[in-house]
Design a protein around this motif. Sequence first.
Motif, PDB file in Angstrom:
ATOM      1  N   UNK A  43       1.527 -26.037  15.381  1.00 18.76           N
ATOM      2  CA  UNK A  43       0.407 -25.259  15.016  1.00 18.76           C
ATOM      3  C   UNK A  43      -0.927 -26.155  15.648  1.00 18.76           C
ATOM      4  N   UNK A  44      -1.718 -25.545  16.340  1.00 13.97           N
ATOM      5  CA  UNK A  44      -2.958 -26.225  16.761  1.00 13.97           C
ATOM      6  C   UNK A  44      -4.162 -25.764  16.056  1.00 13.97           C
ATOM      7  N   UNK A  45      -4.594 -26.968  15.177  1.00 15.90           N
ATOM      8  CA  UNK A  45      -5.973 -26.549  14.419  1.00 15.90           C
ATOM      9  C   UNK A  45      -7.065 -26.042  15.362  1.00 15.90           C
ATOM     10  N   UNK A  46      -7.237 -26.459  16.642  1.00 16.63           N
ATOM     11  CA  UNK A  46      -8.128 -26.211  17.384  1.00 16.63           C
ATOM     12  C   UNK A  46      -7.950 -26.447  18.924  1.00 16.63           C
ATOM     13  N   UNK A  47      -8.410 -25.576  19.665  1.00  9.79           N
ATOM     14  CA  UNK A  47      -8.278 -25.877  21.226  1.00  9.79           C
ATOM     15  C   UNK A  47      -9.553 -25.337  21.922  1.00  9.79           C
ATOM     16  N   UNK A  48      -9.716 -26.403  23.128  1.00 11.22           N
ATOM     17  CA  UNK A  48     -10.789 -25.931  23.944  1.00 11.22           C
ATOM     18  C   UNK A  48     -10.370 -25.530  25.543  1.00 11.22           C
ATOM     19  N   UNK A  49     -11.411 -24.783  26.047  1.00 12.47           N
ATOM     20  CA  UNK A  49     -10.988 -24.113  27.347  1.00 12.47           C
ATOM     21  C   UNK A  49     -11.175 -25.205  28.536  1.00 12.47           C
ATOM     22  N   UNK A  50     -11.619 -26.405  28.086  1.00 15.09           N
ATOM     23  CA  UNK A  50     -12.027 -27.218  29.216  1.00 15.09           C
ATOM     24  C   UNK A  50     -11.978 -28.719  28.616  1.00 15.09           C
ATOM     25  N   UNK A  51     -11.662 -29.721  29.468  1.00 13.81           N
ATOM     26  CA  UNK A  51     -11.669 -31.067  28.746  1.00 13.81           C
ATOM     27  C   UNK A  51     -12.802 -31.798  29.167  1.00 13.81           C
ATOM     28  N   UNK A  52     -14.001 -30.979  29.561  1.00 15.55           N
ATOM     29  CA  UNK A  52     -15.199 -31.489  29.996  1.00 15.55           C
ATOM     30  C   UNK A  52     -16.071 -31.492  28.403  1.00 15.55           C
ATOM     31  N   UNK A  53     -15.693 -30.783  27.596  1.00 16.34           N
ATOM     32  CA  UNK A  53     -16.017 -30.749  26.315  1.00 16.34           C
ATOM     33  C   UNK A  53     -15.130 -31.447  25.154  1.00 16.34           C
ATOM     34  N   UNK A  54     -15.700 -32.050  24.203  1.00 11.69           N
ATOM     35  CA  UNK A  54     -14.531 -32.450  23.075  1.00 11.69           C
ATOM     36  C   UNK A  54     -15.388 -32.177  21.863  1.00 11.69           C
ATOM     37  N   UNK A  55     -14.335 -31.913  20.754  1.00  9.23           N
ATOM     38  CA  UNK A  55     -14.588 -31.651  19.509  1.00  9.23           C
ATOM     39  C   UNK A  55     -14.700 -33.119  18.868  1.00  9.23           C
ATOM     40  N   UNK A  56     -15.893 -33.431  18.410  1.00  8.05           N
ATOM     41  CA  UNK A  56     -16.043 -34.659  17.865  1.00  8.05           C
ATOM     42  C   UNK A  56     -15.805 -34.786  16.112  1.00  8.05           C
TER      43      UNK A  56
END
Length: 120
Positions: A43-56
């Motif tokens: 299970x993924x809590x959150x995912x981003x479409x790019x490694x250029x942005x990060x969830x802090x």
Amino acid sequence: SYDVFPHAGDWRVAGTEHRARRLNQPLRVFQTVPHPGPLGKTLSLASLSTPQVDIRSIKFAEESDHVIVRLQELQGLPAENVRVSFAAPIVEAFECDAQERRIGPATVTHGALEFDATPY
């Protein structure tokens, strides 16, 4: 701790931000007992479409039941069409400042947050 990290190209292409985080925030492994569950094996809590942005961070708001997601652009360059999705679809979103005051609406498409990020 030190890490020698030879790479071709500049620090952005090499993914230095992510490499540094692996050094400073190593994964912690743990094991649980197997149990049946409706979510499957992963299970993924959150995912981003790019490694250029990060969830802090992901946290509850101080004075409401909203969830605050803090994001950061990592390379000092504009990031366009960033998409953040969560385990459950987003129903409503808005942009807020560091004091959690509402700035304006955010774009939610098919249950995911979409935005353009300015450098850093």
